[in-house]
Design a protein around this motif. Structure first.
Motif, short mmCIF file in Angstrom:
data_model
loop_
_atom_site.label_atom_id
_atom_site.label_comp_id
_atom_site.label_asym_id
_atom_site.label_seq_id
_atom_site.Cartn_x
_atom_site.Cartn_y
_atom_site.Cartn_z
N LYS A 40 68.36 27.23 14.60
CA LYS A 40 68.07 26.25 16.10
C LYS A 40 67.55 27.58 17.15
O LYS A 40 68.58 28.55 17.03
CB LYS A 40 69.15 25.59 16.28
N GLY A 41 66.84 27.71 18.13
CA GLY A 41 66.58 28.66 18.70
C GLY A 41 66.99 27.91 20.32
O GLY A 41 68.15 28.04 20.47
N ALA A 42 66.26 28.45 21.79
CA ALA A 42 66.81 27.89 22.82
C ALA A 42 66.56 27.20 23.62
O ALA A 42 65.51 25.77 22.58
CB ALA A 42 66.07 29.12 24.18
N GLN A 43 67.76 25.97 23.82
CA GLN A 43 67.91 25.32 23.93
C GLN A 43 67.94 24.63 25.83
O GLN A 43 68.26 24.99 26.25
CB GLN A 43 69.35 24.14 23.39
N PHE A 44 67.50 23.42 26.03
CA PHE A 44 66.96 23.21 27.65
C PHE A 44 67.37 21.76 27.58
O PHE A 44 67.07 20.69 27.29
CB PHE A 44 65.96 23.53 28.41
N CYS A 45 68.49 21.40 28.67
CA CYS A 45 69.19 19.99 29.08
C CYS A 45 67.95 19.30 29.62
O CYS A 45 67.79 19.60 30.71
CB CYS A 45 70.28 20.43 29.38
N GLY A 46 68.04 17.96 29.02
CA GLY A 46 67.23 16.70 29.82
C GLY A 46 68.03 16.09 31.28
O GLY A 46 67.58 16.25 32.51
N SER A 47 69.74 16.76 30.82
CA SER A 47 69.80 16.18 32.42
C SER A 47 71.30 17.93 32.89
O SER A 47 71.96 18.28 31.93
CB SER A 47 71.79 15.13 32.42
N GLY A 48 71.49 17.56 34.25
CA GLY A 48 72.56 18.84 34.43
C GLY A 48 71.64 20.61 34.28
O GLY A 48 72.24 20.96 34.25
N THR A 49 69.96 20.11 34.36
CA THR A 49 69.66 21.61 34.02
C THR A 49 69.61 22.24 35.05
O THR A 49 69.13 21.91 36.40
CB THR A 49 68.71 21.36 33.46
N GLN A 50 69.24 23.63 34.88
CA GLN A 50 69.62 24.42 36.03
C GLN A 50 67.12 25.17 35.80
O GLN A 50 67.29 25.70 36.46
CB GLN A 50 69.99 26.08 36.00
N SER A 51 66.90 23.86 35.17
CA SER A 51 65.14 24.52 34.50
C SER A 51 64.96 23.59 34.40
O SER A 51 63.73 23.30 33.41
CB SER A 51 65.44 25.85 33.48
N ARG A 52 64.55 22.81 35.73
CA ARG A 52 64.24 20.71 35.72
C ARG A 52 62.38 21.23 35.42
O ARG A 52 61.54 20.69 34.88
CB ARG A 52 64.36 20.57 36.65
N ARG A 53 61.36 23.01 35.72
CA ARG A 53 60.32 22.38 35.54
C ARG A 53 60.00 23.33 34.43
O ARG A 53 59.09 22.94 33.49
CB ARG A 53 60.08 23.73 37.04
N THR A 54 60.68 23.51 33.91
CA THR A 54 60.91 24.22 32.18
C THR A 54 61.18 23.16 31.44
O THR A 54 59.60 23.05 30.77
CB THR A 54 61.92 25.53 32.04
N VAL A 55 62.06 22.19 31.93
CA VAL A 55 61.98 20.76 30.59
C VAL A 55 61.13 20.01 30.74
O VAL A 55 60.26 20.04 29.74
CB VAL A 55 63.01 20.10 30.82
N ASN A 56 60.24 20.02 31.73
CA ASN A 56 58.84 19.05 31.89
C ASN A 56 58.03 19.91 31.42
O ASN A 56 57.01 19.12 30.40
CB ASN A 56 58.73 19.09 33.96
N ALA A 57 57.59 21.14 31.86
CA ALA A 57 56.75 22.08 30.91
C ALA A 57 56.83 22.25 29.51
O ALA A 57 56.10 21.76 28.50
CB ALA A 57 57.32 23.22 31.21
#
Length: 82
Positions: A40-57
């Motif tokens: 596993k590498g870096a994980q970006f959460c779909g809910s409660g994220t601080q990086s909403r734009r990053t998750v969408n991208a």
């Protein structure tokens, strides 16, 4: 259902970018050797994220990688959706 996609790097250094989209929408980014050994590498959460734009991208990147894989298969990485 969790999905994964991987693409070899353009320099053909034996590495690939792998993305996992988990059932809850989280996105995990990994750099893996071409043989597909998983870590596993870096994980970006779909809910409660601080990086909403990053998750969408990253989700858009996942879709683009799927299209590239259909056009020119690399067949690398761990497949979760099979």
């Amino acid at each position: 259902m969790a999905k994964s996609i991987a693409r070899l790097c353009d320099m053909r250094e034996g590495k690939a970018l792998q993305l996992f989209v988990e059932d809850d929408g989280d996105v995990i980014v990994s750099i893996i050797p071409e043989d597909g050994v998983y870590a596993k590498g870096a994980q970006f959460c779909g809910s409660g994220t601080q990086s909403r734009r990053t998750v969408n991208a990253l989700r858009e990147l996942f879709a683009a990688m799927e299209e590239d894989e259909k056009a020119i298969p690399h067949n690398v990485g761990m497949k979760l959706d099979e």
